[in-house]
Design a protein around this motif. Structure first.
Motif, PDB file in Angstrom:
ATOM      1  N   GLY A   1       5.463  17.085 -17.200  1.00 18.49           N
ATOM      2  CA  GLY A   1       6.459  17.282 -16.365  1.00 18.49           C
ATOM      3  C   GLY A   1       5.891  16.980 -14.696  1.00 18.49           C
ATOM      4  N   ARG A   2       5.058  17.753 -14.320  1.00 20.58           N
ATOM      5  CA  ARG A   2       4.565  17.396 -13.088  1.00 20.58           C
ATOM      6  C   ARG A   2       3.593  16.257 -13.098  1.00 20.58           C
ATOM      7  N   TYR A   3       3.162  15.830 -14.312  1.00 19.79           N
ATOM      8  CA  TYR A   3       2.161  14.811 -14.313  1.00 19.79           C
ATOM      9  C   TYR A   3       2.972  13.587 -13.734  1.00 19.79           C
ATOM     10  N   TYR A   4       4.033  13.359 -14.110  1.00 22.22           N
ATOM     11  CA  TYR A   4       5.098  12.181 -13.550  1.00 22.22           C
ATOM     12  C   TYR A   4       5.426  12.343 -12.249  1.00 22.22           C
ATOM     13  N   VAL A   5       5.620  13.601 -11.754  1.00 22.03           N
ATOM     14  CA  VAL A   5       6.463  13.236 -10.427  1.00 22.03           C
ATOM     15  C   VAL A   5       5.952  14.051  -9.144  1.00 22.03           C
ATOM     16  N   ALA A   6       4.782  15.049  -9.449  1.00 21.61           N
ATOM     17  CA  ALA A   6       4.389  15.641  -8.427  1.00 21.61           C
ATOM     18  C   ALA A   6       3.915  14.716  -7.179  1.00 21.61           C
ATOM     19  N   SER A   7       3.053  13.852  -7.508  1.00 21.83           N
ATOM     20  CA  SER A   7       2.521  12.774  -6.328  1.00 21.83           C
ATOM     21  C   SER A   7       3.679  11.814  -5.745  1.00 21.83           C
ATOM     22  N   ALA A   8       4.883  11.868  -6.451  1.00 22.52           N
ATOM     23  CA  ALA A   8       5.784  10.830  -6.101  1.00 22.52           C
ATOM     24  C   ALA A   8       6.662  11.247  -4.995  1.00 22.52           C
ATOM     25  N   PHE A   9       6.682  12.653  -4.596  1.00 21.75           N
ATOM     26  CA  PHE A   9       7.500  13.035  -3.589  1.00 21.75           C
ATOM     27  C   PHE A   9       6.534  13.722  -2.514  1.00 21.75           C
ATOM     28  N   SER A  10       7.012  13.339  -1.311  1.00 22.75           N
ATOM     29  CA  SER A  10       6.500  13.869  -0.054  1.00 22.75           C
ATOM     30  C   SER A  10       7.783  14.363   0.667  1.00 22.75           C
ATOM     31  N   LEU A  11       7.572  15.754   1.371  1.00 25.13           N
ATOM     32  CA  LEU A  11       8.408  16.307   2.049  1.00 25.13           C
ATOM     33  C   LEU A  11       8.079  16.366   3.535  1.00 25.13           C
ATOM     34  N   SER A  12       9.014  16.077   4.476  1.00 23.08           N
ATOM     35  CA  SER A  12       8.830  16.175   5.889  1.00 23.08           C
ATOM     36  C   SER A  12       9.782  17.105   6.397  1.00 23.08           C
ATOM     37  N   VAL A  13       9.319  18.077   7.277  1.00 20.62           N
ATOM     38  CA  VAL A  13      10.087  19.082   7.927  1.00 20.62           C
ATOM     39  C   VAL A  13       9.822  19.332   9.250  1.00 20.62           C
TER      40      VAL A  13
ATOM     41  N   ASP B   1       0.806  -1.166  -0.021  1.00 19.66           N
ATOM     42  CA  ASP B   1      -0.051   0.073   0.092  1.00 19.66           C
ATOM     43  C   ASP B   1       0.853   1.142  -0.030  1.00 19.66           C
ATOM     44  N   PRO B   2       0.893   2.044  -0.970  1.00 19.48           N
ATOM     45  CA  PRO B   2       1.747   3.378  -1.107  1.00 19.48           C
ATOM     46  C   PRO B   2       1.851   4.207   0.049  1.00 19.48           C
ATOM     47  N   LYS B   3       0.541   4.434   0.420  1.00 16.93           N
ATOM     48  CA  LYS B   3       0.410   5.384   1.533  1.00 16.93           C
ATOM     49  C   LYS B   3       0.916   4.846   2.882  1.00 16.93           C
ATOM     50  N   ALA B   4       0.665   3.452   2.928  1.00 10.95           N
ATOM     51  CA  ALA B   4       1.218   2.765   4.400  1.00 10.95           C
ATOM     52  C   ALA B   4       2.603   2.538   4.239  1.00 10.95           C
TER      53      ALA B   4
ATOM     54  N   VAL C   1      16.326  11.741  12.789  1.00 13.72           N
ATOM     55  CA  VAL C   1      17.024  12.922  11.825  1.00 13.72           C
ATOM     56  C   VAL C   1      16.363  14.292  12.248  1.00 13.72           C
ATOM     57  N   GLU C   2      17.062  15.155  11.922  1.00 17.47           N
ATOM     58  CA  GLU C   2      16.688  16.673  12.123  1.00 17.47           C
ATOM     59  C   GLU C   2      16.476  17.415  11.071  1.00 17.47           C
ATOM     60  N   GLU C   3      17.111  17.168   9.698  1.00 21.47           N
ATOM     61  CA  GLU C   3      17.027  18.034   8.842  1.00 21.47           C
ATOM     62  C   GLU C   3      15.969  17.434   7.796  1.00 21.47           C
ATOM     63  N   PRO C   4      15.418  18.310   6.950  1.00 20.77           N
ATOM     64  CA  PRO C   4      14.212  18.144   6.059  1.00 20.77           C
ATOM     65  C   PRO C   4      14.485  16.761   5.201  1.00 20.77           C
ATOM     66  N   PHE C   5      13.557  16.242   4.960  1.00 13.67           N
ATOM     67  CA  PHE C   5      13.750  15.026   3.921  1.00 13.67           C
ATOM     68  C   PHE C   5      12.665  14.741   3.127  1.00 13.67           C
ATOM     69  N   TYR C   6      12.876  14.389   1.715  1.00 14.46           N
ATOM     70  CA  TYR C   6      12.015  13.910   1.045  1.00 14.46           C
ATOM     71  C   TYR C   6      11.884  12.390   0.770  1.00 14.46           C
ATOM     72  N   VAL C   7      10.823  11.858   1.003  1.00 15.29           N
ATOM     73  CA  VAL C   7      10.600  10.298   0.455  1.00 15.29           C
ATOM     74  C   VAL C   7       9.993  10.345  -1.150  1.00 15.29           C
ATOM     75  N   ALA C   8      10.703   9.788  -1.954  1.00 19.32           N
ATOM     76  CA  ALA C   8      10.455   9.699  -3.375  1.00 19.32           C
ATOM     77  C   ALA C   8      10.022   8.117  -3.572  1.00 19.32           C
ATOM     78  N   ASP C   9       8.822   8.009  -4.229  1.00 24.87           N
ATOM     79  CA  ASP C   9       8.389   6.473  -4.440  1.00 24.87           C
ATOM     80  C   ASP C   9       8.535   6.604  -6.076  1.00 24.87           C
ATOM     81  N   LEU C  10       9.298   5.697  -6.437  1.00 24.52           N
ATOM     82  CA  LEU C  10       9.599   5.413  -7.869  1.00 24.52           C
ATOM     83  C   LEU C  10       8.569   4.703  -8.351  1.00 24.52           C
ATOM     84  N   GLY C  11       7.837   3.774  -7.548  1.00 19.89           N
ATOM     85  CA  GLY C  11       6.585   3.193  -8.086  1.00 19.89           C
ATOM     86  C   GLY C  11       5.550   4.217  -8.486  1.00 19.89           C
TER      87      GLY C  11
END
Length: 460
Positions: free
Chosen positions: A328-340, A71-74, A89-99
């Motif tokens: 552009g955004r079609y392919y990658v917008a939803s693939a990345f989440s950012l945590s701060v 489950d991608p969200k899980a 961790v303390e620094e911001p990070f992305y999680v990129a789901d190539l799937g």
């Protein structure tokens, strides 16, 4: 099959697949994309031995075999929790789901089988995203020497690159010529002369102006020749000796109206007629970008756009015309989440009013949130991860503002948002952060760019 998110999170923790894996050179050379297994020998978490341990490799280039659906969200939630509560961790990070990128490509080829995507590199030039797209067989829309160099470095055939910047530097055209990238756009006579002088064998695509009034970012202010002036430009091209390969248009980045595409296709057909009347035999149509990267309430969906494009293409353009697009955004917008991380907090108390808080986080508009300034983005509601795992579902909300880490007062993510009260050390995670975010991020004021962690929710 394990279906529940909780069971999946437990299994994922046991398998230790979440990691920062920038250093995995073997991943770049592999066409097979698997969930990255943590390669850090200093990783502090040692899971208990269990039924899922067999066949799990610490090499991120090897794809493990699993007996359950992901489950991608899980998966995303598990990776974020692992970083916050185990890696600390303390620094911001992305999680990129190539799937997610892979699923988008499957959707594209299913709904627009006649249109070959040429991914717009400027949107997100992450090397693993580019490698993934190259392995899927997409083309690439490049706008500069460096972008062309990057894509050629992946082994992409020059014929699968369009130099889609309508106004190019002489040195850039020369580099493209020397590396056999001959397909390029233009929208004026001076550009045609410049191209022909440097590369007389170029296949030029005339970019026409299309109505982009209903797009997030309007590109027609800068590029595109009005349809009524096409015959005159074609005549000049004929006199110069330029080879016109076809027509392109762009309805604007982040289009909100599906009819913009069907209207633009009618203009493109008219431009094709003008080119053919001058003796040319155009064989290429580029329908540009603007395709949404995720569903938003009240806005057009990709399926709606595709359902208009498919029949209109077949009605207006014969099958010998090759059709491409520049998503552009079609392919990658939803693939990345950012945590701060919430680094600071200031309470504002007003007489006879509920308190208000100012929160300061460790990424801002000079970094990943530059899309607020340049892409007209509105900060979405975040998911909250508490410094301590309890209290994440707290419901009572208060008015607050959120600020970036720099000393500039313009570094404001939002001046007004309703959130539960936060504490220093809590985390905010924002979805749909893959388009026009870290691609334009800077290190202003000495703040480093957010790091990236890669997962793949598509398993063979």
């Amino acid at each position: 099959m394990l279906k529940s998110a909780s069971k999946l999170r437990n299994a994922c923790s046991m398998m230790k697949f979440a990691t920062n894996f920038y250093t995995s050179k073997s991943f770049l050379s592999s066409r097979k994309l698997g969930i990255p297994i943590n390669p850090d020998p200093g990783f502090p978490y040692n899971p208990p031995v269990g039924p899922y341990d067999e066949g799990i490799s610490k090499d991120p280039s090897i794809q493990p075999s699993f007996e359950f659906e992901v489950d991608p969200k899980a998966l995303l939630d598990s990776v974020i929790r692992q970083q916050i509560y185990q890696q600390k961790v303390e620094e911001p990070f992305y999680v990129a789901d190539l799937g997610d990128v892979v699923r988008k490509h499957h959707q594209w080829t299913t709904l627009l089988p006649r249109v070959k995507p040429f991914y717009a590199v400027k949107c997100n030039s992450d090397p693993f995203v580019l490698k993934t797209l190259a392995s899927l067989g997409t083309g690439f829309d490049c706008a500069s020497t460096e972008e062309i160099k990057t894509i050629l470095g992946l082994g992409v055939d020059p014929e699968n690159i369009i130099f889609a910047n309508p106004c190019k530097a002489v040195s850039n055209i020369r580099y493209a010529r020397d590396h056999y990238v001959n397909m390029m756009t233009a929208d004026n006579a001076d550009e045609l002369r410049k191209i022909h002088e440097i590369n007389p064998h170029a296949d030029v695509v005339i970019r026409i102006y299309a109505d982009d009034s209903k797009a997030v970012c309007r590109l027609g202010k800068k590029f595109g020749i009005p349809i009524d002036l096409v015959p005159e430009l074609v005549q000049e091209a004929e006199e110069i000796g330029v080879n016109i390969a076809g027509i392109s248009f762009h309805v604007g980045s982040g289009c909100t109206d599906a009819t913009a595409y069907s209207d633009a296709l009618l203009l493109a057909r008219r431009a094709f007629n003008d080119i053919e009347a001058a003796g040319y035999s155009p064989t290429l149509l580029d329908i540009g970008g603007g395709f949404p990267g995720y569903e938003q309430p009240g806005l057009v969906k990709f399926e709606e756009i595709a359902s208009l494009i498919r029949p209109t293409l077949d009605e207006l353009f014969p099958r010998h015309v090759k059709v491409i697009a520049e998503p552009g955004r079609y392919y990658v917008a939803s693939a990345f989440s950012l945590s701060v991380n919430v680094t600071s907090k200031k309470e504002i108390k007003k007489p006879n009013a509920e308190k208000m808080c100012m929160y300061y986080v460790n990424d801002g508009v000079y970094g990943s949130f530059n899309n607020i300034m340049f892409d007209h983005a509105v900060l979405p509601n975040p998911h909250i991860y508490r410094k301590e795992t309890s209290g994440e579902n707290e419901e009572k909300t208060f008015e607050c503002s959120i600020w970036g880490p720099t000393c500039d007062s313009m570094d404001c993510l939002t001046s007004k948002m309703q959130l539960p009260e936060l504490n220093i050390g809590d985390w905010l995670s924002f979805e749909n952060m893959g388009a026009y975010t870290f691609a334009a991020a800077s290190t202003f004021n000495g703040f480093a760019k957010a790091r990236l962690i890669y997962v793949n929710s598509e398993l063979e």
